[in-house]
Enzyme design. Structure first.
Site, PDB file in Angstrom:
ATOM      1  N   GLU A  26       0.600  -0.992   0.176  1.00 30.11           N
ATOM      2  CA  GLU A  26       0.339   0.168  -0.224  1.00 30.11           C
ATOM      3  C   GLU A  26       0.543   1.460  -0.174  1.00 30.11           C
ATOM      4  O   GLU A  26       0.430   2.446   0.609  1.00 30.11           O
ATOM      5  CB  GLU A  26      -1.070   0.198   0.722  1.00 30.11           C
ATOM      6  CG  GLU A  26      -1.795  -1.101   1.140  1.00 30.11           C
ATOM      7  CD  GLU A  26      -2.884  -1.178   2.192  1.00 30.11           C
ATOM      8  OE1 GLU A  26      -3.354  -1.002   3.178  1.00 30.11           O
ATOM      9  OE2 GLU A  26      -2.296  -2.155   2.799  1.00 30.11           O
ATOM     10  N   SER A 154      -6.870  -2.826   2.225  1.00 31.54           N
ATOM     11  CA  SER A 154      -7.022  -1.471   1.211  1.00 31.54           C
ATOM     12  C   SER A 154      -7.349  -2.730   0.009  1.00 31.54           C
ATOM     13  O   SER A 154      -7.407  -3.283  -0.593  1.00 31.54           O
ATOM     14  CB  SER A 154      -5.946  -1.295   0.474  1.00 31.54           C
ATOM     15  OG  SER A 154      -5.017   0.013   1.633  1.00 31.54           O
ATOM     16  N   TYR A 220      -9.387   3.136  -3.875  1.00 32.02           N
ATOM     17  CA  TYR A 220      -8.935   4.674  -4.682  1.00 32.02           C
ATOM     18  C   TYR A 220      -8.405   5.519  -5.887  1.00 32.02           C
ATOM     19  O   TYR A 220      -7.799   6.084  -5.840  1.00 32.02           O
ATOM     20  CB  TYR A 220      -7.497   4.258  -3.935  1.00 32.02           C
ATOM     21  CG  TYR A 220      -6.874   3.760  -2.441  1.00 32.02           C
ATOM     22  CD1 TYR A 220      -7.392   4.423  -1.045  1.00 32.02           C
ATOM     23  CD2 TYR A 220      -7.042   2.481  -2.015  1.00 32.02           C
ATOM     24  CE1 TYR A 220      -7.195   4.002  -0.079  1.00 32.02           C
ATOM     25  CE2 TYR A 220      -7.095   1.876  -0.865  1.00 32.02           C
ATOM     26  CZ  TYR A 220      -7.268   3.386   0.547  1.00 32.02           C
ATOM     27  OH  TYR A 220      -6.886   2.647   1.257  1.00 32.02           O
ATOM     28  N   ARG A 259     -10.130   2.639  12.662  1.00 29.48           N
ATOM     29  CA  ARG A 259     -11.919   1.541  12.303  1.00 29.48           C
ATOM     30  C   ARG A 259     -12.167   0.428  12.160  1.00 29.48           C
ATOM     31  O   ARG A 259     -11.203  -0.393  11.164  1.00 29.48           O
ATOM     32  CB  ARG A 259     -10.882   2.024  10.739  1.00 29.48           C
ATOM     33  CG  ARG A 259     -12.623   2.611   9.967  1.00 29.48           C
ATOM     34  CD  ARG A 259     -12.623   2.978   8.125  1.00 29.48           C
ATOM     35  NE  ARG A 259     -11.728   2.352   7.543  1.00 29.48           N
ATOM     36  CZ  ARG A 259     -10.899   1.617   6.818  1.00 29.48           C
ATOM     37  NH1 ARG A 259     -10.085   2.194   7.051  1.00 29.48           N
ATOM     38  NH2 ARG A 259     -10.866   0.204   6.363  1.00 29.48           N
ATOM     39  N   ASP A 261     -14.551  -2.098  10.497  1.00 26.04           N
ATOM     40  CA  ASP A 261     -15.435  -2.839   9.471  1.00 26.04           C
ATOM     41  C   ASP A 261     -16.270  -4.047   9.814  1.00 26.04           C
ATOM     42  O   ASP A 261     -15.755  -4.778  10.457  1.00 26.04           O
ATOM     43  CB  ASP A 261     -15.086  -3.070   8.439  1.00 26.04           C
ATOM     44  CG  ASP A 261     -13.409  -2.057   7.987  1.00 26.04           C
ATOM     45  OD1 ASP A 261     -13.894  -0.745   7.751  1.00 26.04           O
ATOM     46  OD2 ASP A 261     -12.150  -2.314   7.248  1.00 26.04           O
ATOM     47  N   GLU A 278     -12.856  -6.567   9.984  1.00 26.39           N
ATOM     48  CA  GLU A 278     -11.383  -6.293  10.367  1.00 26.39           C
ATOM     49  C   GLU A 278     -10.887  -5.182  11.392  1.00 26.39           C
ATOM     50  O   GLU A 278     -12.218  -4.196  11.004  1.00 26.39           O
ATOM     51  CB  GLU A 278     -10.411  -6.618   9.202  1.00 26.39           C
ATOM     52  CG  GLU A 278     -11.156  -5.834   8.429  1.00 26.39           C
ATOM     53  CD  GLU A 278      -9.461  -5.639   7.331  1.00 26.39           C
ATOM     54  OE1 GLU A 278      -8.686  -4.463   6.732  1.00 26.39           O
ATOM     55  OE2 GLU A 278      -9.650  -6.391   6.573  1.00 26.39           O
ATOM     56  N   ASN A 280      -8.132  -1.438  11.611  1.00 26.03           N
ATOM     57  CA  ASN A 280      -7.201  -0.863  11.024  1.00 26.03           C
ATOM     58  C   ASN A 280      -6.717  -0.076  11.780  1.00 26.03           C
ATOM     59  O   ASN A 280      -7.586   0.522  12.502  1.00 26.03           O
ATOM     60  CB  ASN A 280      -8.356  -0.380   9.521  1.00 26.03           C
ATOM     61  CG  ASN A 280      -8.188  -0.747   8.154  1.00 26.03           C
ATOM     62  OD1 ASN A 280      -7.382  -1.576   8.158  1.00 26.03           O
ATOM     63  ND2 ASN A 280      -9.726  -1.588   9.169  1.00 26.03           N
ATOM     64  N   GLY A 284      -6.401   4.124   6.085  1.00 20.18           N
ATOM     65  CA  GLY A 284      -5.995   5.725   4.945  1.00 20.18           C
ATOM     66  C   GLY A 284      -6.341   7.377   5.467  1.00 20.18           C
ATOM     67  O   GLY A 284      -7.957   7.497   6.153  1.00 20.18           O
TER      68      GLY A 284
END
Length: 321
Positions: A26, A154, A220, A259, A261, A278, A280, A284
């Site tokens: 990433e 990602s 993205y 974050r 999910d 998951e 993070n 991002g």
């Protein structure tokens, strides 16, 4: 390199070193996120900001960067196993420098999807069944499945296998530089995410790709993915998402930002239960990214968001775990 001089009024300044790039898949997302963070922080007159694009520095190289920047706080805006998964954090801890984000133990824990799912399941929170993929052993879950790296983000290396034949074809991903792989039961429905600031949940965002699923391109590169802030949800779902995301963050010692999910399974069950996907620990920060969108929904603009994260790191607990 971005550098903002001390303000002319002579007031005290904090020096912030923003790290971006890294050796992981990433890297380009990290560079975009880090550049945006550095630019935002440089709007504050009482901050001096230096941003550096890195590869995989050792502790001496990293110490040199910190000393050159006269850094008080390091803001690592990196994604992937090395930059987000504990290795970089361990170096920063060894140096005794304050830094944004979770400590090395928590970061390593969160990067390992199988280990994280086990922790979440131990909290009584549902998560799709998953197993490690091992060479020369059959996958113990029936399709449809999601095949993904155990430690990456990602949606890098993520593929769907709806049949046994498709699964067999996808197992070759392990030889494509993705490291350990896992198979997870495919749950289809509404994809939801909860951003965290200092353990506090932000407004829920629903992710609605224009087609297919929310892959790297949709995250993205495409401009047609829709993001619905505070979507209409069945009774009790929003409350569960906020409560459970906070419980997960506390159980895993996630700090400053994060974050979580989720997937809300499709169907008309009278009491639908979200399923954890998951965590993070360094979300991002691009103009497509979800944490800034959630913060904006509460009236917090991007520079203020970045500043609040830096302030949390500068005044928070010792970064030793």
């Amino acid at each position: 390199m971005l550098f903002r001089s001390d303000p002319v009024n002579g007031s005290a300044t904090q020096s912030i070193l923003v790290l971006k790039g890294g050796p992981d898949a990433e890297r380009e997302v990290s560079i975009a996120s880090g550049t945006r963070v550095a630019t935002a922080l440089a709007t504050f007159d009482d901050l001096r900001v230096v941003d550096r694009t890195i590869e995989r520095p050792d502790v001496d190289e990293l110490r040199g960067m910190v000393e050159d920047a006269r850094a008080d706080v390091v803001f690592p805006v990196l994604h992937g196993p090395w930059g987000e998964g504990g290795s970089l954090q361990a170096l920063l801890e060894a140096m005794g420098i304050a830094f944004v984000g979770s400590g090395s133990v928590a970061a390593s824990h969160a990067m390992d999807k199988l280990r994280t799912k086990a922790t979440v399941a131990s909290l009584g929170i549902a998560t799709p069944a998953a197993v490690a993929i091992e060479a020369d052993r059959p996958v113990e879950l029936p399709p449809p499945l999601v095949v993904k790296p155990v430690a990456d983000g990602s949606s890098v290396g993520v593929r769907m296998a709806r049949t046994s034949k498709e699964l067999e074809a996808l197992l070759g991903l392990e030889d494509a530089g993705h490291g350990r792989l896992m198979a997870e039961a495919l749950v289809e429905g509404r994809e939801l995410t909860v951003g965290l600031l200092g353990g506090r949940p932000l407004p829920i965002i629903e992710i609605v790709p224009s087609e297919g699923w929310y892959d790297y391109e949709a995250k993205y590169e495409r401009s047609d993915t829709r993001y619905v802030v505070e979507p209409s949800l069945p009774a009790g779902v929003a409350e569960r998402l906020h409560e459970w995301s906070g419980r997960i963050a506390e159980a895993m010692s996630i700090r400053d930002l994060g974050r979580v999910d989720w997937m809300l399974p499709a169907g008309d069950a009278p009491d639908p239960r979200p399923m954890f996907l998951e965590v993070n620990t360094i979300p991002g920060m691009t103009d497509h990214s979800l944490l800034p969108k959630a913060a904006a929904a509460t009236g917090v603009d991007f520079p203020t968001l970045c500043r609040s994260i830096v302030d949390s790191a500068a005044t928070g607990p010792s970064r030793t775990a």
